[in-house]
Design a protein around this motif. Structure first.
Motif, PDB file in Angstrom:
ATOM      1  N   GLY A 236       9.434   8.492   1.038  1.00 19.47           N
ATOM      2  CA  GLY A 236       8.537   8.998   0.012  1.00 19.47           C
ATOM      3  C   GLY A 236       7.099   9.146   0.457  1.00 19.47           C
ATOM      4  O   GLY A 236       6.288   9.761  -0.246  1.00 19.47           O
ATOM      5  N   ASN A 237       6.769   8.616   1.612  1.00 21.38           N
ATOM      6  CA  ASN A 237       5.438   8.822   2.185  1.00 21.38           C
ATOM      7  C   ASN A 237       5.437   9.936   3.219  1.00 21.38           C
ATOM      8  O   ASN A 237       4.376  10.467   3.557  1.00 21.38           O
ATOM      9  CB  ASN A 237       4.912   7.528   2.811  1.00 21.38           C
ATOM     10  N   LEU A 238       6.614  10.288   3.716  1.00 20.51           N
ATOM     11  CA  LEU A 238       6.724  11.361   4.710  1.00 20.51           C
ATOM     12  C   LEU A 238       6.894  12.725   4.059  1.00 20.51           C
ATOM     13  O   LEU A 238       6.574  13.749   4.650  1.00 20.51           O
ATOM     14  CB  LEU A 238       7.897  11.080   5.654  1.00 20.51           C
TER      15      LEU A 238
ATOM     16  N   ASN B  63      12.630  -5.569   0.111  1.00 20.21           N
ATOM     17  CA  ASN B  63      13.734  -5.624   1.070  1.00 20.21           C
ATOM     18  C   ASN B  63      14.678  -4.432   0.993  1.00 20.21           C
ATOM     19  O   ASN B  63      15.081  -3.884   2.014  1.00 20.21           O
ATOM     20  CB  ASN B  63      14.518  -6.921   0.858  1.00 20.21           C
ATOM     21  N   SER B  64      15.035  -4.017  -0.218  1.00 15.25           N
ATOM     22  CA  SER B  64      16.011  -2.934  -0.381  1.00 15.25           C
ATOM     23  C   SER B  64      15.346  -1.567  -0.502  1.00 15.25           C
ATOM     24  O   SER B  64      16.022  -0.564  -0.737  1.00 15.25           O
ATOM     25  CB  SER B  64      16.872  -3.201  -1.613  1.00 15.25           C
ATOM     26  N   GLN B  65      14.025  -1.532  -0.357  1.00 19.08           N
ATOM     27  CA  GLN B  65      13.308  -0.292  -0.642  1.00 19.08           C
ATOM     28  C   GLN B  65      12.561   0.288   0.559  1.00 19.08           C
ATOM     29  O   GLN B  65      11.869   1.303   0.417  1.00 19.08           O
ATOM     30  CB  GLN B  65      12.309  -0.553  -1.786  1.00 19.08           C
ATOM     31  N   PHE B  66      12.701  -0.335   1.713  1.00 15.95           N
ATOM     32  CA  PHE B  66      11.956   0.117   2.892  1.00 15.95           C
ATOM     33  C   PHE B  66      12.196   1.598   3.197  1.00 15.95           C
ATOM     34  O   PHE B  66      11.258   2.360   3.438  1.00 15.95           O
ATOM     35  CB  PHE B  66      12.300  -0.720   4.125  1.00 15.95           C
TER      36      PHE B  66
ATOM     37  N   PHE C 194       0.836  -1.205   0.000  1.00 15.43           N
ATOM     38  CA  PHE C 194       0.000   0.000   0.000  1.00 15.43           C
ATOM     39  C   PHE C 194       0.871   1.255   0.000  1.00 15.43           C
ATOM     40  O   PHE C 194       0.654   2.176  -0.787  1.00 15.43           O
ATOM     41  CB  PHE C 194      -0.917   0.000   1.227  1.00 15.43           C
ATOM     42  N   PHE C 195       1.881   1.275   0.875  1.00 11.15           N
ATOM     43  CA  PHE C 195       2.754   2.445   0.951  1.00 11.15           C
ATOM     44  C   PHE C 195       3.705   2.533  -0.249  1.00 11.15           C
ATOM     45  O   PHE C 195       4.125   3.625  -0.627  1.00 11.15           O
ATOM     46  CB  PHE C 195       3.537   2.432   2.268  1.00 11.15           C
ATOM     47  N   TYR C 196       4.020   1.391  -0.847  1.00  8.99           N
ATOM     48  CA  TYR C 196       4.812   1.406  -2.083  1.00  8.99           C
ATOM     49  C   TYR C 196       4.040   2.139  -3.183  1.00  8.99           C
ATOM     50  O   TYR C 196       4.609   2.899  -3.969  1.00  8.99           O
ATOM     51  CB  TYR C 196       5.116  -0.030  -2.525  1.00  8.99           C
TER      52      TYR C 196
ATOM     53  N   GLU D 267      10.756   4.357  -6.935  1.00  7.12           N
ATOM     54  CA  GLU D 267       9.508   3.625  -6.737  1.00  7.12           C
ATOM     55  C   GLU D 267       8.330   4.326  -7.414  1.00  7.12           C
ATOM     56  O   GLU D 267       7.496   3.688  -8.063  1.00  7.12           O
ATOM     57  CB  GLU D 267       9.236   3.441  -5.237  1.00  7.12           C
ATOM     58  N   TYR D 268       8.259   5.643  -7.250  1.00  9.16           N
ATOM     59  CA  TYR D 268       7.171   6.409  -7.864  1.00  9.16           C
ATOM     60  C   TYR D 268       7.202   6.262  -9.383  1.00  9.16           C
ATOM     61  O   TYR D 268       6.171   6.050 -10.030  1.00  9.16           O
ATOM     62  CB  TYR D 268       7.293   7.885  -7.477  1.00  9.16           C
TER      63      TYR D 268
END
Length: 304
Positions: free
Chosen positions: A171-173, A162-165, A28-30, A38-39
């Motif tokens: 990117g959500n903050l 795994n590598s994107q946390f 969801f956050f991705y 990611e975007y």
């Protein structure tokens, strides 16, 4: 022994349930993160609908301005390039995902020596960032298998992120990317030559036949979908006489593909004010180059 196995099975079951539940949250956050990688991958895979797209690594990401090129071509343009060594393995996997949803009319592929030479840090592992899209397309899945990512990601869905946390959280903050950019990422500042002018970049590496095969597979996939494919190489600050482009030139000629090679481009090459570093244009350089390439592409892009 029976009691031990029962407990072990319970622990495994709880672990798998927790993994699936947490991966659903991360997914969801991705989907809402604004961090560039990611975007942009999400946009390209799930939302992009432009008739003309540019693909490639960082030199594509920073060199092609969709608004300028789109004005010239009178059509929608999206810059699907990403920074880093996003070589032909990544480009082929990304193309496979794109074509699951829609078919662009034209793809402009910014070629890099990492697409056909055994350059460092440019192996098949570059496709790993596409692991959140397992089961999206067959050919992307096959590359993820070759990269050793697929089966790990099937066991643990969290492993896909795994590598994107950190990027997903950041990117959500805060807002990092903007839809108005249509994929273009500007670089500011000017090349510093106070320690000496850069010399032409060397690529003393052997040909990678597997990469060449995937470059041909990229071409074949475009042909199958009747996509107009164009090879590009944007300007470098310092240049020399070189056979570096023999392979892409040969492949382009064999497949009847235009190759607009601007390794040296008068008015840009050697001009400090247009470069962020020796291999990347700054925003002023990208604006000038985009106006040049936009005009040039009119000869090769005919609207359907």
């Amino acid at each position: 022994m029976k009691k031990f196995l029962t407990r072990l099975l319970i622990i495994i079951a709880i672990t798998l349930v927790a993994d699936r539940a947490l991966s659903y949250v991360i997914r969801f956050f991705y989907n809402t993160t604004t961090t560039t990688d990611e975007y942009k991958i999400n946009s390209v895979t799930s939302r992009m609908t432009d008739p003309v797209i540019f693909m490639g690594s960082s030199r594509c990401h920073h060199h092609y301005i969709p608004s300028i090129i789109g004005d010239s071509l009178q059509t929608g343009v999206y810059n699907a390039g990403l920074w880093g060594m996003r070589n032909i393995y990544f480009q082929y996997a990304l193309l496979s995902n794109i074509l699951e949803r829609y078919t662009p009319e034209t793809i402009c592929l910014e070629i890099h020596p990492a697409d056909y030479l055994k350059t460092p840090f440019s192996d098949i592992g570059t496709v790993g960032i596409l692991s959140p899209f397992i089961h999206y397309s067959h050919d992307c899945d096959e590359l993820l298998k070759k990269a050793g990512v697929y089966y790990k990601s099937e066991v643990s869905h969290l492993y896909r992120y795994n590598s994107q946390f950190a990027n997903i959280l950041a990117g959500n903050l805060s807002e990092r990317s903007f839809a108005a950019d249509k994929g273009y990422k500007q670089l500011n500042g000017q090349l510093d030559i106070s320690y000496g002018a850069p010399k032409p970049e060397k690529f003393p590496f052997a040909v990678d036949q597997e990469k060449v095969q995937y470059l041909q597979a990229f071409i074949d996939k475009c042909k199958k979908k009747n996509i107009n494919l164009i090879f590009l190489f944007s300007p470098m600050y310092a240049t020399e006489k070189t056979n570096l482009f023999d392979i892409p030139s040969h492949i382009a000629s064999k497949n009847n593909i235009p190759f607009l090679n601007h390794y040296y481009l008068e008015g840009i090459t050697g001009h400090l004010q247009y470069f962020h570093d020796f291999g990347h244009l700054n925003d002023a350089g990208a604006k000038l180059y985009s106006s040049i390439i936009g005009s040039e592409l009119k000869r090769y892009i005919k609207r359907k």
